[in-house]
Design a protein around this motif. Structure first.
Motif, PDB file in Angstrom:
ATOM      1  N   ARG A  69      -6.639  -3.185   0.821  1.00 60.84           N
ATOM      2  CA  ARG A  69      -6.492  -3.808  -0.511  1.00 60.84           C
ATOM      3  C   ARG A  69      -7.338  -3.068  -1.553  1.00 60.84           C
ATOM      4  N   PHE A  70      -8.570  -2.706  -1.187  1.00 61.02           N
ATOM      5  CA  PHE A  70      -9.416  -1.966  -2.132  1.00 61.02           C
ATOM      6  C   PHE A  70      -8.790  -0.602  -2.444  1.00 61.02           C
ATOM      7  N   LEU A  71      -8.278   0.041  -1.383  1.00 63.88           N
ATOM      8  CA  LEU A  71      -7.678   1.367  -1.573  1.00 63.88           C
ATOM      9  C   LEU A  71      -6.411   1.268  -2.428  1.00 63.88           C
ATOM     10  N   THR A  72      -5.599   0.249  -2.163  1.00 61.50           N
ATOM     11  CA  THR A  72      -4.372   0.054  -2.958  1.00 61.50           C
ATOM     12  C   THR A  72      -4.740  -0.126  -4.430  1.00 61.50           C
ATOM     13  N   ASP A  73      -5.772  -0.930  -4.671  1.00 56.61           N
ATOM     14  CA  ASP A  73      -6.155  -1.187  -6.065  1.00 56.61           C
ATOM     15  C   ASP A  73      -6.689   0.089  -6.719  1.00 56.61           C
ATOM     16  N   TYR A  74      -7.411   0.886  -5.944  1.00 55.55           N
ATOM     17  CA  TYR A  74      -7.899   2.171  -6.477  1.00 55.55           C
ATOM     18  C   TYR A  74      -6.707   3.050  -6.865  1.00 55.55           C
ATOM     19  N   ILE A  75      -5.719   3.100  -5.963  1.00 51.71           N
ATOM     20  CA  ILE A  75      -4.540   3.946  -6.203  1.00 51.71           C
ATOM     21  C   ILE A  75      -3.762   3.454  -7.433  1.00 51.71           C
ATOM     22  N   GLU A  76      -3.731   2.139  -7.616  1.00 51.72           N
ATOM     23  CA  GLU A  76      -2.963   1.579  -8.743  1.00 51.72           C
ATOM     24  C   GLU A  76      -3.743   1.603 -10.058  1.00 51.72           C
ATOM     25  N   GLY A  77      -4.991   2.024 -10.016  1.00 53.94           N
ATOM     26  CA  GLY A  77      -5.769   2.133 -11.254  1.00 53.94           C
ATOM     27  C   GLY A  77      -6.647   0.924 -11.542  1.00 53.94           C
ATOM     28  N   ASP A  78      -7.118   0.235 -10.491  1.00 53.60           N
ATOM     29  CA  ASP A  78      -8.092  -0.864 -10.627  1.00 53.60           C
ATOM     30  C   ASP A  78      -7.568  -2.027 -11.477  1.00 53.60           C
ATOM     31  N   LEU A  79      -6.466  -2.584 -11.055  1.00 54.96           N
ATOM     32  CA  LEU A  79      -5.864  -3.685 -11.819  1.00 54.96           C
ATOM     33  C   LEU A  79      -6.328  -5.046 -11.331  1.00 54.96           C
ATOM     34  N   TYR A  80      -6.777  -5.148 -10.075  1.00 52.47           N
ATOM     35  CA  TYR A  80      -6.985  -6.452  -9.449  1.00 52.47           C
ATOM     36  C   TYR A  80      -8.471  -6.818  -9.365  1.00 52.47           C
ATOM     37  N   PHE A  81      -9.245  -6.011  -8.668  1.00 51.81           N
ATOM     38  CA  PHE A  81     -10.672  -6.320  -8.496  1.00 51.81           C
ATOM     39  C   PHE A  81     -11.467  -5.800  -9.698  1.00 51.81           C
TER      40      PHE A  81
ATOM     41  N   PHE B 274       0.844  -1.206   0.000  1.00 47.34           N
ATOM     42  CA  PHE B 274       0.000   0.000   0.000  1.00 47.34           C
ATOM     43  C   PHE B 274       0.885   1.264   0.000  1.00 47.34           C
ATOM     44  N   VAL B 275       1.913   1.260   0.857  1.00 46.54           N
ATOM     45  CA  VAL B 275       2.806   2.423   0.943  1.00 46.54           C
ATOM     46  C   VAL B 275       3.508   2.641  -0.409  1.00 46.54           C
ATOM     47  N   ARG B 276       3.923   1.528  -1.013  1.00 42.95           N
ATOM     48  CA  ARG B 276       4.584   1.627  -2.326  1.00 42.95           C
ATOM     49  C   ARG B 276       3.617   2.231  -3.352  1.00 42.95           C
ATOM     50  N   ALA B 277       2.385   1.759  -3.333  1.00 36.82           N
ATOM     51  CA  ALA B 277       1.393   2.269  -4.299  1.00 36.82           C
ATOM     52  C   ALA B 277       1.169   3.766  -4.092  1.00 36.82           C
ATOM     53  N   VAL B 278       1.118   4.177  -2.825  1.00 35.17           N
ATOM     54  CA  VAL B 278       0.921   5.604  -2.532  1.00 35.17           C
ATOM     55  C   VAL B 278       2.099   6.399  -3.085  1.00 35.17           C
ATOM     56  N   SER B 279       3.308   5.905  -2.853  1.00 30.92           N
ATOM     57  CA  SER B 279       4.449   6.710  -3.269  1.00 30.92           C
ATOM     58  C   SER B 279       4.607   6.710  -4.788  1.00 30.92           C
ATOM     59  N   GLU B 280       4.198   5.631  -5.452  1.00 31.60           N
ATOM     60  CA  GLU B 280       4.304   5.635  -6.923  1.00 31.60           C
ATOM     61  C   GLU B 280       3.151   6.410  -7.580  1.00 31.60           C
ATOM     62  N   ASP B 281       1.991   6.377  -6.975  1.00 35.13           N
ATOM     63  CA  ASP B 281       0.818   7.133  -7.446  1.00 35.13           C
ATOM     64  C   ASP B 281       0.608   7.022  -8.962  1.00 35.13           C
ATOM     65  N   LYS B 282       0.605   5.780  -9.456  1.00 37.05           N
ATOM     66  CA  LYS B 282       0.601   5.564 -10.914  1.00 37.05           C
ATOM     67  C   LYS B 282      -0.644   6.104 -11.608  1.00 37.05           C
ATOM     68  N   ALA B 283      -1.778   6.087 -10.923  1.00 32.64           N
ATOM     69  CA  ALA B 283      -3.007   6.542 -11.583  1.00 32.64           C
ATOM     70  C   ALA B 283      -3.340   7.993 -11.216  1.00 32.64           C
ATOM     71  N   GLY B 284      -2.435   8.660 -10.492  1.00 29.14           N
ATOM     72  CA  GLY B 284      -2.643  10.071 -10.140  1.00 29.14           C
ATOM     73  C   GLY B 284      -3.846  10.303  -9.236  1.00 29.14           C
ATOM     74  N   ARG B 285      -4.119   9.345  -8.337  1.00 31.47           N
ATOM     75  CA  ARG B 285      -5.331   9.459  -7.519  1.00 31.47           C
ATOM     76  C   ARG B 285      -5.040   9.783  -6.051  1.00 31.47           C
ATOM     77  N   VAL B 286      -3.749   9.861  -5.698  1.00 31.85           N
ATOM     78  CA  VAL B 286      -3.404   9.949  -4.274  1.00 31.85           C
ATOM     79  C   VAL B 286      -3.806  11.293  -3.655  1.00 31.85           C
ATOM     80  N   ARG B 287      -3.757  12.337  -4.459  1.00 29.32           N
ATOM     81  CA  ARG B 287      -3.995  13.698  -3.975  1.00 29.32           C
ATOM     82  C   ARG B 287      -5.274  13.826  -3.132  1.00 29.32           C
ATOM     83  N   GLU B 288      -6.330  13.117  -3.553  1.00 30.63           N
ATOM     84  CA  GLU B 288      -7.639  13.254  -2.882  1.00 30.63           C
ATOM     85  C   GLU B 288      -7.817  12.284  -1.715  1.00 30.63           C
TER      86      GLU B 288
END
Ligand code: GN1
Ligand code: MG
Length: 363
Positions: free
Chosen positions: A315-327, A168-182
């Motif tokens: 897990r849901f939040l991580t997937d949201y941050i990564e751009g919905d790759l898993y669920f 989760f921390v990695r996903a936040v720091s990479e912010d691949k889908a540009g969603r972390v700001r909110e």
């Protein structure tokens, strides 16, 4: 049309009779599932056909090998107890060349559908909930003597909440889908619970909690409930059966089934832990596991429900941050909605922690 998606797959399985109809089942978040009907000698036969999601399960053969082993173990147990196993355990329908998977671009498998039974997303009658508790408790009990070393780890570190936190921390720091700001409040929520989240993993590492063969995905809709008697007949979705902790299985069933609202309810004011459902499930579960779960495990069941709820929120939040790759998602915010719903539910579990513990202590 559904038929066009699967017509080239159907002839490769040993289904009995002639194809009649197919419809897609939408309840899972990972695999694509179809309910098939075949006509054979005047009777209708029902089957489940699934394509295995290889983004999630990297080795579908390992998944199926586990399921073959688990189902034959369970079948032998039911037979030994004088029970007819045909509705009590999943039955794999082999491919025409006798395998458990058909490979064709994707990986396909089939099961006999358990007839006259329902997988409920929301349980309405109290008895069904107690029965679900029995079913998951019995599942662990029957697998108590299963040689865990024979199982493949189909998803490494599946409920390693500590590693999930790092991901989760990695996903936040990479912010691949540009969603972390909110997402500042949600991120802070996870950091606030960081230590508690790792508590089960730490005890498993230390050996103060035992590793058992567990289901690992104990949503209430993974128990088939008989339409006539309301009794639990069969635990389904065996994809994630692996060595794990009894606490997660108990906790995940409460998280999903004892909430007053759906897992993806948007209106947070509707979400709470339903203490009646919690008590019913717990009663059913404990009546099966008292005797082989250690007193320490039973003591920590309430912790299990909080840790798994936090894990799912993360897990849901991580997937949201990564751009919905898993669920699978039905809208761009679906994973965020799910995460917020789990967070709200966890807050209510935290508020009710004393009442929950008191119920477990009174057993
Ligand atoms: C997934 O697809 P389904 O509903 O069986 C997920 C579970 C989650 C669940 C949340 C392999 O299960 O871990 O708890 O969604 N399965 C996998 O609804 O990741
Ligand atoms: Mg599943």
């Amino acid at each position: 049309m559904v038929y066009n998606q699967i017509k080239h797959i159907l002839p490769h399985f040993q289904f009995e009779g002639f194809y009649v109809s197919a419809c897609e089942v939408h309840s899972g978040n990972i695999n694509n599932t179809y309910h098939l009907q075949y006509a054979s000698g005047g009777a209708i036969r029902h089957y489940i056909l699934q394509s295995v999601n290889t983004y999630v399960f990297h080795d579908p053969y390992a998944v199926m090998e586990n399921i073959e082993r688990i189902t034959s173990h369970l079948r032998a147990k039911f037979l030994a107890a004088g029970e007819d196993p045909s509705r009590r355990v999943l039955e794999i329908i082999p491919t025409t060349d006798g395998r458990s998977l058909f490979k064709n671009g994707g990986y396909w498998r089939a099961y006999r559908y358990i007839e006259n039974a329902t997988a409920y997303d929301t349980i309405t009658r109290p008895m069904q909930f107690e029965q679900a508790g029995h079913a998951f408790g019995e599942f662990q009990r029957l697998l108590c003597d299963f040689p865990a070393s024979e199982l493949h780890t189909t998803i490494p570190d599946f409920h390693n909440t500590t590693k999930r936190f790092y991901a989760f921390v990695r996903a936040v720091s990479e912010d691949k889908a540009g969603r972390v700001r909110e997402l500042e409040p949600e991120i802070e929520f996870m950091f606030d619970r960081r230590r508690a989240m790792g508590s089960i993993v730490r005890e498993l590492d230390r050996g103060t909690l035992p590793l058992r063969v567990t289901h690992n995905d104990t949503k209430i809709n993974n128990v088939m409930i008989d339409n006539d008697t309301d009794r639990a007949v069969c635990v389904i979705d065996l994809d994630t059966v692996m060595p794990g902790s009894a606490l997660y299985d108990y906790g995940d069933a409460i998280r999903f089934g004892a909430s007053t609202a759906a897992e993806d309810e948007e209106d947070l004011s509707k979400i709470a832990l339903d203490m009646d459902k919690f008590a019913l499930f717990t009663r059913g579960f404990l009546s099966e596991v008292d005797g082989f779960l250690t007193p320490h495990e039973i003591d920590l069941l309430p912790l299990g429900m909080r840790v798994i709820t936090c894990e799912l929120a993360m897990r849901f939040l991580t997937d949201y941050i990564e751009g919905d790759l898993y669920f699978k998602v039905k809208s761009p915010h679906h994973n965020l909605i799910r995460a917020r719903a789990q967070m709200r539910l966890l807050e209510d579990m935290e508020a009710k922690a004393d009442a929950v513990q008191a119920f477990i202590d009174r057993r």
